[in-house]
Scaffold this motif. Structure first.
Motif, PDB file in Angstrom:
ATOM      1  N   LEU A 278       0.810  -1.230   0.000  1.00  0.00           N
ATOM      2  CA  LEU A 278       0.000   0.000   0.000  1.00  0.00           C
ATOM      3  C   LEU A 278       0.841   1.277   0.000  1.00  0.00           C
ATOM      4  CD1 LEU A 278      -2.941  -1.226   2.219  1.00  0.00           C
ATOM      5  CD2 LEU A 278      -3.176  -0.177  -0.037  1.00  0.00           C
ATOM      6  N   HIS A 279       2.141   1.128   0.317  1.00  0.00           N
ATOM      7  CA  HIS A 279       3.018   2.306   0.283  1.00  0.00           C
ATOM      8  C   HIS A 279       3.267   2.774  -1.152  1.00  0.00           C
ATOM      9  CE1 HIS A 279       5.471  -1.251  -0.252  1.00  0.00           C
ATOM     10  NE2 HIS A 279       6.493  -0.526  -0.640  1.00  0.00           N
ATOM     11  N   LEU A 280       2.912   1.948  -2.129  1.00  0.00           N
ATOM     12  CA  LEU A 280       3.170   2.317  -3.525  1.00  0.00           C
ATOM     13  C   LEU A 280       2.030   3.120  -4.157  1.00  0.00           C
ATOM     14  CD1 LEU A 280       4.708  -1.110  -4.628  1.00  0.00           C
ATOM     15  CD2 LEU A 280       5.939   1.015  -4.179  1.00  0.00           C
ATOM     16  N   HIS A 281       0.949   3.306  -3.427  1.00  0.00           N
ATOM     17  CA  HIS A 281      -0.185   4.043  -3.989  1.00  0.00           C
ATOM     18  C   HIS A 281       0.038   5.548  -3.884  1.00  0.00           C
ATOM     19  CE1 HIS A 281      -3.275   0.526  -3.682  1.00  0.00           C
ATOM     20  NE2 HIS A 281      -2.085   0.129  -4.040  1.00  0.00           N
ATOM     21  N   ARG A 282      -0.520   6.272  -4.847  1.00  0.00           N
ATOM     22  CA  ARG A 282      -0.346   7.726  -4.838  1.00  0.00           C
ATOM     23  C   ARG A 282      -1.122   8.378  -3.706  1.00  0.00           C
ATOM     24  NH1 ARG A 282       1.775   9.801  -9.756  1.00  0.00           N
ATOM     25  NH2 ARG A 282       2.327   8.019 -11.022  1.00  0.00           N
ATOM     26  N   ILE A 283      -2.336   7.856  -3.458  1.00  0.00           N
ATOM     27  CA  ILE A 283      -3.136   8.423  -2.381  1.00  0.00           C
ATOM     28  C   ILE A 283      -2.896   7.575  -1.132  1.00  0.00           C
ATOM     29  CG2 ILE A 283      -5.471   9.144  -1.682  1.00  0.00           C
ATOM     30  CD1 ILE A 283      -4.570  10.475  -4.312  1.00  0.00           C
ATOM     31  N   LYS A 284      -2.367   8.181  -0.097  1.00  0.00           N
ATOM     32  CA  LYS A 284      -1.902   7.434   1.077  1.00  0.00           C
ATOM     33  C   LYS A 284      -3.049   7.020   2.002  1.00  0.00           C
ATOM     34  CE  LYS A 284       2.149   7.740  -0.522  1.00  0.00           C
ATOM     35  NZ  LYS A 284       2.550   6.590  -1.365  1.00  0.00           N
ATOM     36  N   ILE A 285      -2.803   5.984   2.804  1.00  0.00           N
ATOM     37  CA  ILE A 285      -3.898   5.397   3.582  1.00  0.00           C
ATOM     38  C   ILE A 285      -3.767   5.619   5.088  1.00  0.00           C
ATOM     39  CG2 ILE A 285      -4.303   3.575   1.852  1.00  0.00           C
ATOM     40  CD1 ILE A 285      -3.074   1.765   4.283  1.00  0.00           C
ATOM     41  N   ASP A 286      -2.971   6.614   5.482  1.00  0.00           N
ATOM     42  CA  ASP A 286      -2.723   6.834   6.917  1.00  0.00           C
ATOM     43  C   ASP A 286      -4.010   6.956   7.737  1.00  0.00           C
ATOM     44  OD1 ASP A 286      -0.316   6.924   5.794  1.00  0.00           O
ATOM     45  OD2 ASP A 286       0.202   8.990   6.335  1.00  0.00           O
ATOM     46  N   GLN A 287      -4.969   7.717   7.194  1.00  0.00           N
ATOM     47  CA  GLN A 287      -6.216   7.945   7.913  1.00  0.00           C
ATOM     48  C   GLN A 287      -6.962   6.624   8.178  1.00  0.00           C
ATOM     49  OE1 GLN A 287      -7.126  11.123   8.925  1.00  0.00           O
ATOM     50  NE2 GLN A 287      -8.639   9.970  10.119  1.00  0.00           N
ATOM     51  N   VAL A 288      -6.945   5.759   7.165  1.00  0.00           N
ATOM     52  CA  VAL A 288      -7.617   4.458   7.292  1.00  0.00           C
ATOM     53  C   VAL A 288      -6.957   3.632   8.394  1.00  0.00           C
ATOM     54  CG1 VAL A 288      -8.237   2.339   6.058  1.00  0.00           C
ATOM     55  CG2 VAL A 288      -8.127   4.514   4.828  1.00  0.00           C
ATOM     56  N   MET A 289      -5.617   3.656   8.438  1.00  0.00           N
ATOM     57  CA  MET A 289      -4.902   2.891   9.450  1.00  0.00           C
ATOM     58  C   MET A 289      -5.226   3.417  10.848  1.00  0.00           C
ATOM     59  SD  MET A 289      -3.689   0.514   7.743  1.00  0.00           S
ATOM     60  CE  MET A 289      -2.917  -0.392   9.075  1.00  0.00           C
TER      61      MET A 289
END
Lengths: 303, 154
Positions: A278-289
């Motif tokens: 998931l670190h390779l996606h342009r839109i980051k997922i920090d909020q989801v985590m």
């Protein structure tokens, strides 16, 4: 332990070359589900159902049949990870069963490379295999970290479901497959107005594809989705890269992470975001985590 | 008055392409238009109109590299909805095959198809792909047997 299943993964082109993080998530999440992936040599592009098919349908069918022959010879069913591959291989099976003359023509060509298409290998998208061959209970039992509180805006894409006469997967107007799977990993599936709208990738126009992806994001945002969940790398390209283009050309920022279903499943099985790419996606997922972490804390307190 | 004639020659030519023959079943109900995303997002794309021109055997406007047919999203909604099993998207793809026969494919479609024919993949492999895959712990990608593809595409 439930029975082990052996299948031949058909990775296609987009996933292994452009989005290997999706392949990574499939390889990681299938082991806990008791699925053995048997990599076969010799698969080519499915070939793609938009451009290659537009040039010559018979050539398109012949190359598709060649791919299916490889799985037939190995005595395995094929699982696909891309809706385009699913569409091509499944439609090839349909057309070659529907039209004897066409099958004879294709086999006449295949004979030159020592192959014969029989039609014995079945083709299933990986999410369909999960529902039909593994069963939702097995998916549920692999979950160690339910994605409680994560609201997933579902995008079906076109080629998984349509035409239902060929795909035989779900009701094309009122599908439930992805909702069922999203619930199985503890997240909340959200329905929205444009759930079934095409991502626009196959349309050769300057503006229309972007307008379509924009409508889909707008529809998801208005119901409060945290992430978009999907099952096709071509749709992914429209939405991940597409958000950058929408921001640039339409001056509108959605900032919505776009996540392939097996990556969501991987998070629920306890893998770190990096372990499913998931670190390779342009839109980051920090909020989801953070949402996932918050729900874990709550559960501990309750217990 | 101009003479009204159906161009059966063109229709017979279309009948020979896989899926092209289903155009004969169209009774112009317009169900395809109602469900078509390309019709929704453009002023000029209309699958029923494409089928009408096909039924009249008047391909002049349809068979070209900048024809409206290339705006089809290939979403298969019309195939799903059509009460006559016309499979409109497949008729449109058959029309595209005629564009190819007549040498008027849009250049990017031709180029994309060539990439698949020559490399066995729709996405071009670069030297970094296998390195990136190795970093993720994924197996090396091997070329598909290109000699077999060459024989099949002769």
């Amino acid at each position: 332990m439930a029975e082990k299943i052996r299948v031949a993964p058909f990775w296609g082109c987009m996933i292994p070359v452009k989005y290997p993080q999706m392949e990574l998530s499939v390889r990681k999440t299938m082991a806990p589900l008791g699925v053995e992936l048997v990599d076969l040599d010799g698969f080519s592009c499915c070939p793609d159902p938009i451009y290659f098919k537009a040039r010559d349908k018979v050539q398109w069918l012949t190359i598709a049949a060649r791919n299916l022959c490889i799985a037939e010879q190995a005595g395995l069913d094929v699982i696909t990870m891309c809706s385009g591959c699913t569409s091509t291989l499944q439609e090839a099976r349909f057309l070659l069963a529907e039209d004897e003359n066409l099958k004879a023509l294709v086999n006449q060509k295949l004979k030159k490379i020592g192959k014969e298409y029989k039609g014995t290998a079945r083709v299933k998208h990986i999410v369909v295999m999960m529902r039909d061959d593994l069963g939702i209970e097995r998916v549920k039992s692999s979950v160690v970290r339910p994605l409680t509180g994560v609201k997933v805006g579902i995008h079906y894409g076109c080629h998984l479901l349509k035409p239902s006469q060929i795909m035989h997967i779900d009701d094309a107007d009122y599908p439930s497959l992805l909702e069922t799977l999203v619930r199985a990993i503890g997240a909340t599936p959200l329905t929205h107005t444009e759930k079934l709208l095409c991502c626009g990738k196959g349309c050769m126009d300057e503006d229309m594809p972007l307008q379509m992806t924009h409508e889909i994001f707008h529809s998801m945002e208005s119901v409060g989705a945290d992430v978009m969940g999907l099952i096709c790398p071509t749709c992914f390209n429209s939405f991940d890269m597409g958000q950058i283009l929408i921001a640039r050309k339409m001056n509108r920022e959605f900032n919505m992470p776009v996540i392939y279903f097996c990556q969501l499943l991987g998070l629920a099985q306890g893998f770190d975001p990096e372990e499913v790419g998931l670190h390779l996606h342009r839109i980051k997922i920090d909020q989801v985590m953070e949402t996932i972490a918050a729900s874990e804390t709550v559960e501990i307190v309750v217990r | 008055m101009t003479e009204k004639k159906v161009g059966f020659e063109f229709r017979e030519r279309l009948n020979k392409i896989v899926g092209g023959n289903h155009h004969n079943y169209c009774y112009q109900c317009g169900s395809c238009v109602a469900i078509c995303p390309a019709a929704r997002f453009s002023d000029d794309f209309n699958p029923r109109d494409i089928l009408l021109k096909t039924l009249l055997g008047k391909p002049e406007e349809l068979i070209s590299a900048d024809s409206i047919i290339w705006k089809c999203t290939n979403c298969y909604s019309c195939y799903e909805r059509c009460p006559q099993d016309v499979r409109p998207v497949e008729v449109i793809i058959a029309l595209k095959n005629i564009c190819a026969e007549d040498g008027v494919l849009p250049p990017n479609v031709d180029k994309f198809s060539d990439t698949i024919a020559k490399s066995g993949r729709s996405v071009v492999m670069t030297s970094t792909v296998n390195r990136r895959r190795a970093e993720l712990g994924l197996p090396e990608l091997k070329d598909p047997p290109l000699n077999e593809l060459e024989i099949l595409l002769e």
